[in-house]
Design an enzyme around this catalytic site. Sequence first.
Site, PDB file in Angstrom:
ATOM      1  N   LYS A 204     -22.693  14.939  46.128  1.00  0.00           N
ATOM      2  CA  LYS A 204     -22.636  13.660  46.827  1.00  0.00           C
ATOM      3  C   LYS A 204     -21.999  13.744  48.220  1.00  0.00           C
ATOM      4  O   LYS A 204     -22.368  12.991  49.117  1.00  0.00           O
ATOM      5  CB  LYS A 204     -21.883  12.637  45.972  1.00  0.00           C
TER       6      LYS A 204
ATOM      7  N   GLU B  36     -21.639   1.769  47.109  1.00  0.00           N
ATOM      8  CA  GLU B  36     -21.729   1.438  45.695  1.00  0.00           C
ATOM      9  C   GLU B  36     -21.474   2.731  44.933  1.00  0.00           C
ATOM     10  O   GLU B  36     -21.664   3.813  45.460  1.00  0.00           O
ATOM     11  CB  GLU B  36     -23.120   0.906  45.365  1.00  0.00           C
TER      12      GLU B  36
ATOM     13  N   SER C  70     -26.008  19.887  39.885  1.00  0.00           N
ATOM     14  CA  SER C  70     -25.597  18.928  40.912  1.00  0.00           C
ATOM     15  C   SER C  70     -24.132  18.526  40.846  1.00  0.00           C
ATOM     16  O   SER C  70     -23.563  18.060  41.818  1.00  0.00           O
ATOM     17  CB  SER C  70     -26.475  17.683  40.814  1.00  0.00           C
TER      18      SER C  70
END
Lengths: 445, 263
Positions: free
Chosen positions: A135, A157, A428
């Site tokens: 991220k 968010e 990830s």
Amino acid sequence: MRYQNHVTGLHQKDKGVIELTETEVSEFPAKNSYLNELTGSKKNLKNEQMGQIKGKYGKYGGQYVPEVLMPALEELEEGYERYKNDPEFLAELDHYLRDFAGRKTPLYFARNLSKKYGSKIYLKREDLVHGGAHKLNNAIGQALLAKYMGKTRLIAETGAGQHGTATAMAGANLGLETIVYMGAKDVKRQQMNAYRMELMGTKVVPVETGSRTLKDAINEAFRDWVTNVGNTHYLMGSVVGPHPYPIIVRDFQSVIGHEVKEQILQKEGRMPDSIIACAGGGSNAMGIFYPFIEDKEIKLIAVEAGGKSLKCTEKAALHSASLCAGEEGILHGARTKVLQDKNGQILESESVSAGLDYSGVGPELAYLSESGRVTARYATDDEAVEAFHELSRLEGIIPALESSHALAYLKKSSEAGELGEVVVVNLSGRGDKDLETVLSLRGGI
Amino acid sequence: MERQKISARFSELRERKEGALICYVMAGDPSAEKTGEIVKALVNGGADIIELGFPFSDPVADGPTIQVAGQRALSAGMDTQRYFELIKTLDVGIPLVCMTYYNPVFRYGVEKFVEKAADAGISGLIVPDIPVEEAADLKSSCEKHGLDLIFLIAPTTTEGRVRKILERGSGFLYLVSRLGVTGAREDVSSSTRELLSRVETGLPKAVGFGISTGKQAAEVRDAGADAVIVGSAFVKIIEEGKDVNERLEALASELKSGIRRAS
């Protein structure tokens, strides 16, 4: 050598040409630099804009937002076009990606896993990025862009809390006021992540409306943005939302795929047969797939969260598999595949992994899946949890429950004889955040 | 009952030098039966046009008051078919406008939705999450079935975009009085005055978002508005559930006397 030539900056005509000496340039050699990762995708962006309506992928994408936001989207698009080739911006991004995020991440040959499934399996170690997931690649890119555009406030968010955490890191580091909207239900199930954000000075706002999960957090972030659009950048966490977000997030995440391309050539001297990534909104999938889109012989597999099953009740889906089981609709500013009822009401989604628990999916991924370039599959909660344990035991790496969906597909496809000789799985994120969830599944907490 | 078209209503009001009161309520909140009484009370209080919201699960342009009203309507069983049935049975002669988000329209089928709306006696459509750029399908369906497609203009809307919107909008223009979502607020902002003066159009200008009192309605009228749109203040009364019809009528009447006077 003119740096401008190096990055083929088409959008710098109005700016002074920046000259770098040979020595300076050699500090940013094209081969090892992230500087050209963004420009690598420019050709495609240009094609998209010339050949099709702005921000559309076939019939998907677009800008379905209240009028009040349209000028902000235009401003963001202009800002991105301006800075994505700006040497100063790119050098700073390069610095943050290397020294703050910890890139480049390894492409790890998983020996034991490979032995088990009879293929050469490589894991792209995005779990080693600062914050524990991919991220930050996007968060630091967008936060920097916001700063260059003169914004002083970030809103975001978050579902699992990974994107919120990444935004909190970027915001703290760049000195931007940061507010993260998080579904009240998610705040409860990811308390540590909420606390992590607060530690870094971010205000976490629990969202009590609707289903009190990710989609409601996005609604609330939109509402904040329509109110504070002047000084605020909405730092969207996935390849969803109105144009230009799907492009911006994909480009910032493409660093994953660019690295893989270089690393697999070094290790194997050839391209992989397939690349597997989990997909909720789809940012880690688009990030690793995008640089390989034109390499048609490479199979790209997006694994969605199959939850309990691919069925729906009247009010909710028992899964989060928008590509596999959703229908065309409009959600959060884009036309895409959506979990919805026959009246067009959005269904709540379900998954053991909060990061995949979303009722929509990125429009470009919807397009690629429909066109057949990307194969959409799913793994159930149980299969993902099994893969979570398997990787932990076999390789000593605890994967995020999100990434565990991609890993679960290894078993399925090897049983079906579809797993190629060389396979890359996008790992990830790391699974530390999920220990409580997994323990409670076993009735141990 | 034959219902008036939006343009006919505005020309009638223009002759009388009156401003228009546009009232918003959520259809099916708290129930389809109650919506009939609610609409009647608003008409008795002086409503010139009524917007009937069709609920959507994820209303990004709405504040908490209308969000919750939508959830109540959905829980009470409102769906597309019931919505059109309800509209058909409403005993009112003033124009009715449907306000909803694009996904319910898209999912039902744009052409079919518009056709059913026209058939049910709806004169106009407001879809706050569809900017002019994406509205081609909706616009052509509306033209085919004689519905007005009403667009919003916000304080952030640039001159170029205002021109595009004016080319495509009909019925009236919905001017968003301030940044943010729907919901009652205390004062009328200066951005409202600025917006009213910079948008030049032959279409009636209706100002909405944040208006809840007769005094505010009068201020907006004085600043040059042809109409005020009031939603959350009515929805709140419905939410509270006490003397609903009397209070709706009284508020509508207060707002109407504010907007009535000559501008």
